[in-house]
Design a protein around this motif. Structure first.
Motif, PDB file in Angstrom:
ATOM      1  N   GLU A 299      51.283  -8.592  42.450  1.00 51.20           N
ATOM      2  CA  GLU A 299      50.307  -8.535  41.368  1.00 51.20           C
ATOM      3  C   GLU A 299      50.110  -7.124  40.825  1.00 51.20           C
ATOM      4  N   ASP A 300      50.768  -6.144  41.422  1.00 57.69           N
ATOM      5  CA  ASP A 300      50.657  -4.780  40.908  1.00 57.69           C
ATOM      6  C   ASP A 300      51.216  -4.730  39.488  1.00 57.69           C
ATOM      7  N   PRO A 301      50.533  -4.053  38.558  1.00 61.33           N
ATOM      8  CA  PRO A 301      51.016  -3.999  37.169  1.00 61.33           C
ATOM      9  C   PRO A 301      52.446  -3.493  37.025  1.00 61.33           C
ATOM     10  N   ALA A 302      52.839  -2.530  37.861  1.00 65.62           N
ATOM     11  CA  ALA A 302      54.208  -2.013  37.781  1.00 65.62           C
ATOM     12  C   ALA A 302      55.226  -3.069  38.183  1.00 65.62           C
ATOM     13  N   VAL A 303      54.829  -3.972  39.088  1.00 64.79           N
ATOM     14  CA  VAL A 303      55.720  -5.039  39.536  1.00 64.79           C
ATOM     15  C   VAL A 303      55.764  -6.161  38.502  1.00 64.79           C
ATOM     16  N   ARG A 304      54.594  -6.573  38.033  1.00 68.18           N
ATOM     17  CA  ARG A 304      54.534  -7.646  37.033  1.00 68.18           C
ATOM     18  C   ARG A 304      55.271  -7.251  35.754  1.00 68.18           C
ATOM     19  N   LYS A 305      55.283  -5.984  35.448  1.00 72.04           N
ATOM     20  CA  LYS A 305      55.973  -5.470  34.261  1.00 72.04           C
ATOM     21  C   LYS A 305      57.479  -5.711  34.331  1.00 72.04           C
ATOM     22  N   ARG A 306      57.999  -5.928  35.557  1.00 69.95           N
ATOM     23  CA  ARG A 306      59.441  -6.041  35.736  1.00 69.95           C
ATOM     24  C   ARG A 306      59.876  -7.351  36.388  1.00 69.95           C
ATOM     25  N   MET A 307      59.105  -7.821  37.349  1.00 70.40           N
ATOM     26  CA  MET A 307      59.504  -9.031  38.060  1.00 70.40           C
ATOM     27  C   MET A 307      59.071 -10.302  37.339  1.00 70.40           C
ATOM     28  N   ASN A 308      57.975 -10.214  36.598  1.00 70.41           N
ATOM     29  CA  ASN A 308      57.492 -11.328  35.789  1.00 70.41           C
ATOM     30  C   ASN A 308      57.071 -10.793  34.427  1.00 70.41           C
ATOM     31  N   ALA A 309      58.041 -10.168  33.762  1.00 71.07           N
ATOM     32  CA  ALA A 309      57.750  -9.466  32.517  1.00 71.07           C
ATOM     33  C   ALA A 309      57.668 -10.438  31.346  1.00 71.07           C
ATOM     34  N   PRO A 310      56.550 -10.460  30.619  1.00 65.16           N
ATOM     35  CA  PRO A 310      56.456 -11.356  29.468  1.00 65.16           C
ATOM     36  C   PRO A 310      57.390 -10.927  28.344  1.00 65.16           C
ATOM     37  N   VAL A 311      57.975 -11.897  27.680  1.00 62.18           N
ATOM     38  CA  VAL A 311      58.758 -11.657  26.465  1.00 62.18           C
ATOM     39  C   VAL A 311      57.823 -11.921  25.293  1.00 62.18           C
ATOM     40  N   LEU A 312      57.615 -10.908  24.461  1.00 62.13           N
ATOM     41  CA  LEU A 312      56.690 -11.019  23.343  1.00 62.13           C
ATOM     42  C   LEU A 312      57.437 -11.174  22.031  1.00 62.13           C
ATOM     43  N   ASN A 313      56.868 -11.964  21.118  1.00 65.28           N
ATOM     44  CA  ASN A 313      57.472 -12.041  19.785  1.00 65.28           C
ATOM     45  C   ASN A 313      56.935 -10.899  18.923  1.00 65.28           C
ATOM     46  N   ARG A 314      57.337 -10.861  17.659  1.00 66.53           N
ATOM     47  CA  ARG A 314      56.951  -9.745  16.800  1.00 66.53           C
ATOM     48  C   ARG A 314      55.447  -9.697  16.557  1.00 66.53           C
ATOM     49  N   ALA A 315      54.793 -10.805  16.734  1.00 66.46           N
ATOM     50  CA  ALA A 315      53.339 -10.849  16.561  1.00 66.46           C
ATOM     51  C   ALA A 315      52.606 -10.463  17.839  1.00 66.46           C
ATOM     52  N   GLY A 316      53.363 -10.128  18.890  1.00 67.49           N
ATOM     53  CA  GLY A 316      52.752  -9.726  20.142  1.00 67.49           C
ATOM     54  C   GLY A 316      52.316 -10.861  21.029  1.00 67.49           C
TER      55      GLY A 316
END
Length: 331
Positions: A299-316
Protein backbone atom coordinates in the motif's frame (compact mmCIF):
# COMPACT_ATOMS: atom_id res chain seq x y z
CA UNK A 1 11.20 -23.97 -17.04
CA UNK A 2 13.25 -22.37 -19.80
CA UNK A 3 10.65 -20.11 -21.39
CA UNK A 4 10.07 -16.57 -20.09
CA UNK A 5 7.47 -16.35 -17.34
CA UNK A 6 4.69 -13.80 -16.89
CA UNK A 7 6.02 -10.67 -15.19
CA UNK A 8 3.59 -7.78 -15.71
CA UNK A 9 0.24 -7.05 -17.32
CA UNK A 10 -1.67 -4.06 -18.58
CA UNK A 11 -5.43 -4.30 -18.17
CA UNK A 12 -7.86 -1.91 -19.85
CA UNK A 13 -11.38 -2.46 -18.61
CA UNK A 14 -11.94 -6.21 -18.39
CA UNK A 15 -9.42 -7.10 -21.10
CA UNK A 16 -5.76 -8.02 -20.76
CA UNK A 17 -4.41 -5.63 -23.38
CA UNK A 18 -0.66 -6.23 -23.06
CA UNK A 19 1.61 -8.65 -21.25
CA UNK A 20 5.32 -8.68 -20.42
CA UNK A 21 7.36 -11.79 -19.75
CA UNK A 22 10.87 -12.34 -18.46
CA UNK A 23 13.19 -14.13 -16.07
CA UNK A 24 13.76 -13.58 -12.34
CA UNK A 25 15.90 -15.23 -9.67
CA UNK A 26 16.22 -14.87 -5.90
CA UNK A 27 19.51 -16.23 -4.50
CA UNK A 28 20.64 -16.74 -0.92
CA UNK A 29 23.98 -15.95 0.69
CA UNK A 30 25.33 -19.36 -0.33
CA UNK A 31 24.64 -18.60 -3.97
CA UNK A 32 21.77 -21.09 -4.09
CA UNK A 33 18.58 -20.28 -5.96
CA UNK A 34 15.67 -19.80 -3.56
CA UNK A 35 13.03 -18.98 -6.19
CA UNK A 36 13.06 -18.60 -9.96
CA UNK A 37 10.71 -17.65 -12.77
CA UNK A 38 11.47 -18.25 -16.42
CA UNK A 39 15.00 -19.37 -17.25
CA UNK A 40 17.65 -18.74 -14.57
CA UNK A 41 20.35 -19.52 -17.12
CA UNK A 42 19.21 -16.89 -19.64
CA UNK A 43 22.26 -14.84 -20.64
CA UNK A 44 21.71 -11.09 -20.41
CA UNK A 45 23.50 -7.79 -20.37
CA UNK A 46 22.95 -6.40 -16.86
CA UNK A 47 23.46 -2.88 -18.20
CA UNK A 48 23.49 -0.27 -15.42
CA UNK A 49 22.12 -2.67 -12.81
CA UNK A 50 25.68 -3.93 -12.21
CA UNK A 51 27.33 -0.61 -11.39
CA UNK A 52 28.12 -1.77 -7.86
CA UNK A 53 30.10 -4.61 -9.48
CA UNK A 54 31.89 -2.13 -11.73
CA UNK A 55 32.75 -0.08 -8.64
CA UNK A 56 34.22 -3.02 -6.71
CA UNK A 57 37.83 -2.61 -7.97
CA UNK A 58 37.67 1.09 -7.06
CA UNK A 59 37.04 0.24 -3.42
CA UNK A 60 38.86 -3.04 -2.88
CA UNK A 61 42.05 -1.75 -4.53
CA UNK A 62 42.35 1.03 -1.98
CA UNK A 63 41.83 3.71 -4.65
CA UNK A 64 38.66 4.87 -2.87
CA UNK A 65 40.50 5.78 0.31
CA UNK A 66 39.29 9.26 1.23
CA UNK A 67 36.14 9.07 -0.88
CA UNK A 68 32.83 9.77 0.83
CA UNK A 69 29.79 7.51 0.84
CA UNK A 70 28.11 10.10 -1.39
CA UNK A 71 30.84 9.63 -3.98
CA UNK A 72 30.51 5.85 -3.78
CA UNK A 73 26.73 6.13 -4.21
CA UNK A 74 27.38 8.19 -7.35
CA UNK A 75 29.82 5.54 -8.58
CA UNK A 76 26.85 3.13 -8.49
CA UNK A 77 24.36 5.62 -9.92
CA UNK A 78 22.31 6.17 -13.03
CA UNK A 79 21.50 9.69 -11.94
CA UNK A 80 19.16 12.36 -13.26
CA UNK A 81 21.85 14.87 -14.06
CA UNK A 82 20.26 17.21 -11.53
CA UNK A 83 22.38 19.82 -9.72
CA UNK A 84 22.70 17.49 -6.71
CA UNK A 85 24.45 15.00 -9.03
CA UNK A 86 26.28 17.27 -11.46
CA UNK A 87 27.78 19.50 -8.77
CA UNK A 88 29.14 16.53 -6.83
CA UNK A 89 30.65 14.82 -9.86
CA UNK A 90 32.21 18.11 -10.99
CA UNK A 91 33.74 18.58 -7.54
CA UNK A 92 35.05 15.00 -7.62
CA UNK A 93 36.77 15.62 -10.94
CA UNK A 94 38.25 18.86 -9.60
CA UNK A 95 39.64 17.00 -6.59
CA UNK A 96 41.36 14.66 -9.05
CA UNK A 97 42.79 17.60 -10.95
CA UNK A 98 40.69 16.56 -13.95
CA UNK A 99 37.86 18.08 -15.97
CA UNK A 100 34.84 17.14 -18.02
CA UNK A 101 37.16 16.49 -20.97
CA UNK A 102 38.73 13.56 -19.12
CA UNK A 103 35.44 11.67 -19.00
CA UNK A 104 34.65 9.18 -21.76
CA UNK A 105 30.92 8.71 -21.14
CA UNK A 106 29.78 11.32 -23.68
CA UNK A 107 27.50 14.34 -23.16
CA UNK A 108 23.84 13.86 -22.34
CA UNK A 109 21.00 16.32 -21.88
CA UNK A 110 20.12 16.50 -18.18
CA UNK A 111 17.14 14.34 -17.25
CA UNK A 112 16.24 16.89 -14.59
CA UNK A 113 13.48 19.00 -16.11
CA UNK A 114 14.32 22.24 -14.33
CA UNK A 115 18.02 22.09 -15.15
CA UNK A 116 17.33 21.00 -18.72
CA UNK A 117 15.04 23.98 -19.35
CA UNK A 118 17.41 26.39 -17.60
CA UNK A 119 20.27 25.24 -19.83
CA UNK A 120 18.13 25.60 -22.96
CA UNK A 121 17.17 29.15 -21.97
CA UNK A 122 20.84 29.95 -21.31
CA UNK A 123 21.89 28.36 -24.63
CA UNK A 124 24.20 26.01 -22.72
CA UNK A 125 25.18 22.70 -24.26
CA UNK A 126 25.09 19.57 -22.07
CA UNK A 127 28.41 18.27 -20.81
CA UNK A 128 29.62 14.80 -19.90
CA UNK A 129 28.96 15.42 -16.20
CA UNK A 130 25.26 15.55 -17.09
CA UNK A 131 25.50 11.98 -18.37
CA UNK A 132 23.63 9.61 -16.04
CA UNK A 133 26.81 7.50 -15.80
CA UNK A 134 29.23 10.32 -14.94
CA UNK A 135 29.57 9.16 -11.33
CA UNK A 136 30.60 5.68 -12.45
CA UNK A 137 33.13 7.24 -14.78
CA UNK A 138 34.53 9.48 -12.03
CA UNK A 139 35.07 6.21 -10.16
CA UNK A 140 36.82 4.72 -13.17
CA UNK A 141 39.10 7.78 -13.36
CA UNK A 142 39.90 7.46 -9.67
CA UNK A 143 40.82 3.80 -10.11
CA UNK A 144 42.77 4.65 -13.26
CA UNK A 145 44.92 7.13 -11.36
CA UNK A 146 45.65 4.40 -8.80
CA UNK A 147 46.56 1.91 -11.56
CA UNK A 148 48.50 4.37 -13.72
CA UNK A 149 46.64 3.51 -16.91
CA UNK A 150 46.20 5.50 -20.10
CA UNK A 151 43.46 8.09 -20.65
CA UNK A 152 41.25 5.64 -22.59
CA UNK A 153 39.96 3.84 -19.52
CA UNK A 154 36.86 2.48 -21.31
CA UNK A 155 38.90 0.31 -23.66
CA UNK A 156 38.09 -3.35 -22.89
CA UNK A 157 41.82 -4.12 -22.70
CA UNK A 158 42.54 -1.24 -20.32
CA UNK A 159 43.65 -2.16 -16.78
CA UNK A 160 40.49 -0.56 -15.35
CA UNK A 161 38.17 -2.73 -17.44
CA UNK A 162 40.30 -5.83 -16.91
CA UNK A 163 39.90 -5.28 -13.16
CA UNK A 164 36.16 -4.79 -13.60
CA UNK A 165 35.82 -7.99 -15.62
CA UNK A 166 37.81 -10.02 -13.10
CA UNK A 167 35.64 -8.80 -10.22
CA UNK A 168 32.47 -9.31 -12.25
CA UNK A 169 33.29 -12.92 -13.09
CA UNK A 170 34.44 -13.74 -9.57
CA UNK A 171 31.32 -12.38 -7.86
CA UNK A 172 28.84 -13.79 -10.39
CA UNK A 173 30.84 -17.03 -10.08
CA UNK A 174 30.80 -17.68 -13.81
CA UNK A 175 32.86 -16.58 -16.82
CA UNK A 176 31.32 -13.85 -18.90
CA UNK A 177 30.65 -15.23 -22.39
CA UNK A 178 30.79 -11.86 -24.13
CA UNK A 179 30.47 -8.12 -23.69
CA UNK A 180 28.75 -5.25 -25.41
CA UNK A 181 29.50 -1.54 -25.31
CA UNK A 182 27.07 0.32 -23.10
CA UNK A 183 25.53 3.72 -23.82
CA UNK A 184 28.29 5.35 -21.77
CA UNK A 185 31.03 3.66 -23.88
CA UNK A 186 32.17 1.24 -21.16
CA UNK A 187 32.12 -2.54 -21.70
CA UNK A 188 29.10 -4.30 -20.24
CA UNK A 189 29.86 -7.92 -19.43
CA UNK A 190 27.15 -10.52 -19.98
CA UNK A 191 26.10 -13.06 -17.38
CA UNK A 192 23.12 -15.25 -16.55
CA UNK A 193 20.18 -14.00 -14.54
CA UNK A 194 21.18 -16.44 -11.80
CA UNK A 195 24.78 -15.19 -11.92
CA UNK A 196 23.59 -11.62 -11.45
CA UNK A 197 21.32 -12.66 -8.54
CA UNK A 198 24.23 -14.59 -7.01
CA UNK A 199 26.37 -11.45 -7.19
CA UNK A 200 23.65 -9.41 -5.47
CA UNK A 201 23.40 -12.05 -2.74
CA UNK A 202 27.17 -11.77 -2.23
CA UNK A 203 26.74 -8.04 -1.65
CA UNK A 204 23.84 -8.75 0.71
CA UNK A 205 25.93 -11.15 2.79
CA UNK A 206 28.98 -8.87 2.97
CA UNK A 207 30.07 -7.18 6.16
CA UNK A 208 30.33 -10.17 8.44
CA UNK A 209 33.45 -11.66 6.87
CA UNK A 210 36.93 -10.35 6.26
CA UNK A 211 39.06 -9.19 3.38
CA UNK A 212 39.06 -6.28 0.95
CA UNK A 213 36.21 -7.61 -1.19
CA UNK A 214 33.84 -8.23 1.70
CA UNK A 215 34.58 -4.76 3.06
CA UNK A 216 34.13 -3.16 -0.36
CA UNK A 217 30.82 -4.88 -1.03
CA UNK A 218 29.46 -3.86 2.36
CA UNK A 219 30.60 -0.27 1.95
CA UNK A 220 29.06 0.12 -1.51
CA UNK A 221 25.77 -1.36 -0.31
CA UNK A 222 25.68 0.98 2.68
CA UNK A 223 26.44 3.97 0.47
CA UNK A 224 23.56 3.18 -1.87
CA UNK A 225 21.11 2.67 1.00
CA UNK A 226 22.26 5.86 2.74
CA UNK A 227 21.96 8.03 -0.38
CA UNK A 228 19.06 6.83 -2.56
CA UNK A 229 18.66 10.34 -3.96
CA UNK A 230 22.13 10.09 -5.53
CA UNK A 231 21.65 6.59 -6.98
CA UNK A 232 18.84 7.82 -9.25
CA UNK A 233 16.86 10.96 -8.40
CA UNK A 234 13.50 12.33 -7.40
CA UNK A 235 10.60 10.45 -8.97
CA UNK A 236 12.77 7.52 -10.03
CA UNK A 237 12.02 3.93 -9.04
CA UNK A 238 15.41 3.17 -7.45
CA UNK A 239 15.22 6.21 -5.18
CA UNK A 240 11.55 5.95 -4.23
CA UNK A 241 11.53 2.19 -3.64
CA UNK A 242 14.75 2.27 -1.60
CA UNK A 243 13.23 4.94 0.61
CA UNK A 244 10.06 2.86 0.93
CA UNK A 245 12.03 -0.14 2.22
CA UNK A 246 13.31 1.94 5.12
CA UNK A 247 16.92 0.97 4.50
CA UNK A 248 16.27 -2.73 4.01
CA UNK A 249 17.39 -2.90 0.39
CA UNK A 250 19.76 -1.41 -2.16
CA UNK A 251 18.09 -1.35 -5.58
CA UNK A 252 19.38 -0.61 -9.06
CA UNK A 253 17.73 -0.54 -12.44
CA UNK A 254 19.37 -1.18 -15.78
CA UNK A 255 18.35 -0.38 -19.34
CA UNK A 256 16.25 -2.84 -21.33
CA UNK A 257 14.18 -4.10 -18.43
CA UNK A 258 16.78 -5.19 -15.86
CA UNK A 259 16.44 -4.66 -12.11
CA UNK A 260 18.42 -5.97 -9.14
CA UNK A 261 18.00 -5.92 -5.38
CA UNK A 262 20.36 -6.41 -2.42
CA UNK A 263 18.67 -7.35 0.88
CA UNK A 264 21.32 -7.36 3.63
CA UNK A 265 19.04 -8.34 6.52
CA UNK A 266 17.89 -11.47 4.70
CA UNK A 267 21.14 -12.18 2.85
CA UNK A 268 19.25 -12.34 -0.43
CA UNK A 269 19.94 -11.08 -3.94
CA UNK A 270 17.40 -10.49 -6.71
CA UNK A 271 17.89 -10.14 -10.45
CA UNK A 272 15.28 -9.89 -13.17
CA UNK A 273 15.14 -9.23 -16.89
CA UNK A 274 12.06 -8.33 -18.94
CA UNK A 275 12.48 -9.86 -22.37
CA UNK A 276 10.94 -6.93 -24.29
CA UNK A 277 12.96 -4.39 -22.30
CA UNK A 278 9.96 -2.57 -20.83
CA UNK A 279 10.74 -0.38 -17.83
CA UNK A 280 7.15 -0.38 -16.59
CA UNK A 281 7.35 -4.17 -16.36
CA UNK A 282 10.70 -4.32 -14.56
CA UNK A 283 9.52 -1.76 -12.00
CA UNK A 284 6.28 -3.68 -11.42
CA UNK A 285 8.15 -6.98 -11.10
CA UNK A 286 10.83 -5.77 -8.66
CA UNK A 287 8.13 -4.14 -6.54
CA UNK A 288 6.20 -7.42 -6.41
CA UNK A 289 9.25 -9.46 -5.43
CA UNK A 290 10.12 -7.01 -2.67
CA UNK A 291 6.54 -7.19 -1.39
CA UNK A 292 6.79 -10.99 -1.53
CA UNK A 293 9.95 -10.86 0.60
CA UNK A 294 8.38 -8.51 3.13
CA UNK A 295 10.54 -5.44 2.60
CA UNK A 296 7.86 -3.33 0.88
CA UNK A 297 4.30 -2.53 1.91
CA UNK A 298 1.97 -3.09 -1.06
CA UNK A 299 0.00 0.00 0.00
CA UNK A 300 3.02 2.31 0.02
CA UNK A 301 2.51 5.06 -2.61
CA UNK A 302 5.88 4.27 -4.22
CA UNK A 303 4.80 0.64 -4.63
CA UNK A 304 1.27 1.35 -5.83
CA UNK A 305 2.75 3.74 -8.39
CA UNK A 306 4.50 0.78 -10.03
CA UNK A 307 2.94 -2.52 -8.99
CA UNK A 308 -0.67 -1.38 -9.39
CA UNK A 309 -0.19 1.73 -11.47
CA UNK A 310 -3.40 3.26 -12.85
CA UNK A 311 -3.56 3.96 -16.58
CA UNK A 312 -5.15 7.38 -17.05
CA UNK A 313 -6.82 8.76 -20.15
CA UNK A 314 -6.28 12.31 -21.41
CA UNK A 315 -9.01 13.56 -19.10
CA UNK A 316 -7.15 12.13 -16.12
CA UNK A 317 -9.65 9.37 -15.48
CA UNK A 318 -8.46 5.81 -14.64
CA UNK A 319 -9.17 3.43 -17.51
CA UNK A 320 -6.77 0.60 -16.79
CA UNK A 321 -4.03 -0.81 -14.60
CA UNK A 322 -0.41 -1.92 -14.91
CA UNK A 323 0.12 -4.75 -12.44
CA UNK A 324 2.69 -7.39 -11.58
CA UNK A 325 1.86 -10.96 -12.57
CA UNK A 326 0.16 -12.86 -9.75
CA UNK A 327 2.83 -15.57 -9.93
CA UNK A 328 5.44 -13.17 -8.51
CA UNK A 329 3.43 -12.63 -5.34
CA UNK A 330 2.21 -16.13 -4.58
CA UNK A 331 4.31 -18.81 -2.88
Amino acid sequence: MTQPAAMAELWRGDLLESAHSGHAVICDANGEIRSAWGNPQAVIYPRSSCKMLQALPLVESGAAEGLSDQQLALACASHQGAPIHVDRVSAWLKDLGLSDDDLRCGPEVSRDKDLKLAMIRAHEAPCQVHNNCSGKHAGFLTLNRHLGGSAEYVDPDHPVQKAVRAAFEEVTDEPSPTFGIDGCSAPNFATTVSGLARAMAAFAAAGSGSGARDTAQARLTRAMIAHPELVAGEGRACTELMRATGGKAALKTGAEGVFVGILPEQGLGIALKITDGATRASEAAISALLVRLGVLDPEDPAVRKRMNAPVLNRAGKPVGLVKAADELLTA
